[in-house]
Design an enzyme around this catalytic site. Structure first.
Site, mmCIF file in Angstrom:
data_model
loop_
_atom_site.group_PDB
_atom_site.id
_atom_site.type_symbol
_atom_site.label_atom_id
_atom_site.label_comp_id
_atom_site.label_asym_id
_atom_site.label_seq_id
_atom_site.Cartn_x
_atom_site.Cartn_y
_atom_site.Cartn_z
ATOM 1 N N GLU A 115 0.799 -1.220 0.000
ATOM 2 C CA GLU A 115 0.000 0.000 0.000
ATOM 3 C C GLU A 115 0.837 1.279 0.000
ATOM 4 O OE1 GLU A 115 -2.519 -0.695 3.375
ATOM 5 O OE2 GLU A 115 -4.047 -1.689 2.166
ATOM 6 N N GLU B 11 7.499 -21.520 7.820
ATOM 7 C CA GLU B 11 7.778 -20.633 8.955
ATOM 8 C C GLU B 11 8.896 -21.161 9.850
ATOM 9 O OE1 GLU B 11 5.202 -21.399 12.842
ATOM 10 O OE2 GLU B 11 3.971 -20.617 11.219
#
Length: 311
Positions: free
Chosen positions: A94, A125
Site C-alpha cells: 500500500e 515458517e
C-alpha cells in the site's frame, strides 16, 4: 533429538505464550447467541489500542531510526510467516499508491513466497534458511531496515531474518505480542505489544493481528511523514493511478492551496500530475521545472521547498 521430544518442546513453548493461553471462561462461547459472541469479540478488540499505547516510546524510537536510514536511500523490509507475513506484505503493497514510493523501497517478505499469501506452505515458517535466502536475494545493505513480525515472537523465519540482517549491519526491529520474546531480544528495537489470550485459543489473526496491523500502520505512515511524503495531513505524494486517485489529487491540491478548479488543472498539467509539484507552483508562484528543482534540492520536503522558493 527425537520427533517426540521436539513435539514436547514445542508444546511446552506454546503453553508458555500469552497469545496461546486457554481461557476457561470462554469454553462455551459456541453455545451463546451470535450477538453475544459479537459483543464479546468487540470488547476484546477494544483492548488492543491500549496495549499498543504502552509501546509507543519503543515504536517512536524505531520509526526515527528507520526514517534516518531511509533518508540515506535505505529500504524498509518486513519479514514474517502466516498472518504476520501477510500483514507485512499488505502494508508494503500500500505504500506505492499512498506515498508514491518505488515498489522496492518498502518490501514484504512472507515465508514460502508469494504462494503463501493465499495458501499454507508447509514448514516455511520453521525455515531459517528461507529467511536468509530471501534477504540475500535483496542484497541487503547497512542502510536497510528489517522488521521481523511474529505474534508468538518465536517464529524461526522471523527470528532468522532479524539475526541475519543484524549480522549484515542493517537496522532491525522485532514486532511480537509476547513479553520477553526471542524475536524482541534478537532485534535492536524490540516492540512487544502484549494483547493477551485470544477469544479463540491461539487464533493470533485476531487481537495479535490487529495489534500488528496498527503498529505497521505507524511504522510506514510516520516514517513517510518524517521523509516529507505528506504536507500536514495531506498525501501530497499520492500516485494518481486511477480515477478515484485522480479526483483525490485534485482535492488535495485544493485543500493545500485554496485554488479554483481551473488553476488546479493547469498546475497539474504543468507538473505531469505530480501533486506536490502542483502545490508548489501555486503557493510559490513558480513554474513546473522550478518546482521540480526546488523539491529535488529539498529532498522532497514541500515545506522546505516553499521556504527556499524565490520571493
Amino acid at each position: 533429538m527425537t520427533s517426540t521430544s521436539n513435539h514436547r518442546d514445542l508444546q511446552a513453548q506454546l503453553e508458555s505464550l500469552t497469545t496461546e493461553a486457554f481461557r476457561p471462561e470462554l469454553a462455551e462461547i459456541d453455545q451463546l447467541p451470535t450477538l453475544d459472541i459479537a459483543r464479546l469479540m468487540n470488547g476484546e478488540d477494544t483492548t488492543v489500542p491500549t496495549a499498543v499505547a504502552r509501546r509507543l516510546p519503543e515504536i517512536a524510537a524505531a520509526i526515527d531510526a528507520i526514517a534516518e536510514r531511509m533518508a540515506r536511500g535505505g529500504r524498509l523490509i518486513y519479514a514474517g510467516a502466516g498472518t504476520a507475513g501477510r500483514l507485512g506484505v499488505l502494508d508494503a503493497s500500500e505504500c506505492p499508491p499512498t506515498f508514491n514510493t518505488d515498489p522496492d523501497e518498502v518490501v514484504g517478505l512472507i515465508a514460502g513466497g508469494p504462494e503463501a499469501m493465499v495458501t499454507s506452505v508447509e514448514g516455511a515458517e520453521d525455515s531459517a534458511e528461507f529467511a536468509r535466502a530471501d534477504l540475500d536475494a535483496l542484497s541487503l545493505t547497512p542502510a536497510d531496515t528489517v522488521v521481523g513480525i511474529s505474534a508468538s515472537g518465536r517464529t524461526p523465519y522471523a527470528i532468522a531474518a532479524v539475526e541475519h540482517a543484524r549480522g549484515l549491519g542493517a537496522l532491525t526491529v522485532g514486532l511480537s505480542c509476547n513479553a520477553r520474546s526471542a524475536l524482541g531480544a534478537a532485534a535492536e528495537h524490540g516492540i512487544e505489544v502484549v494483547v493477551g489470550p485470544e477469544l479463540v485459543t491461539g487464533s493470533t489473526r485476531l487481537k495479535a493481528g490487529t495489534a500488528q496491523k496498527l503498529v505497521l500502520n505507524m511504522l510506514s505512515t510516520i516514517t513517510m511523514i518524517r521523509l516529507g511524503k505528506t504536507y500536514g495531513n495531506l498525501m501530497v505524494d499520492v500516485r494518481a493511478s486511477n480515477e478515484k486517485l485522480r479526483a483525490r489529487s485534485r482535492r488535495i491540491v485544493a485543500l493545500a492551496t485554496g485554488a479554483g478548479d481551473e488553476e488546479i488543472e493547469r498546475a497539474l498539467a504543468a507538473t505531469d500530475g505530480e501533486v506536490k509539484n502542483a502545490i508548489l507552483t501555486l503557493l510559490a508562484g513558480v513554474d513546473g521545472p522550478t518546482a521540480a528543482r526546488l523539491l529535488e534540492e529539498s529532498g522532497g520536503h514541500l515545506r522546505a521547498a516553499l521556504a527556499a522558493a524565490p520571493r
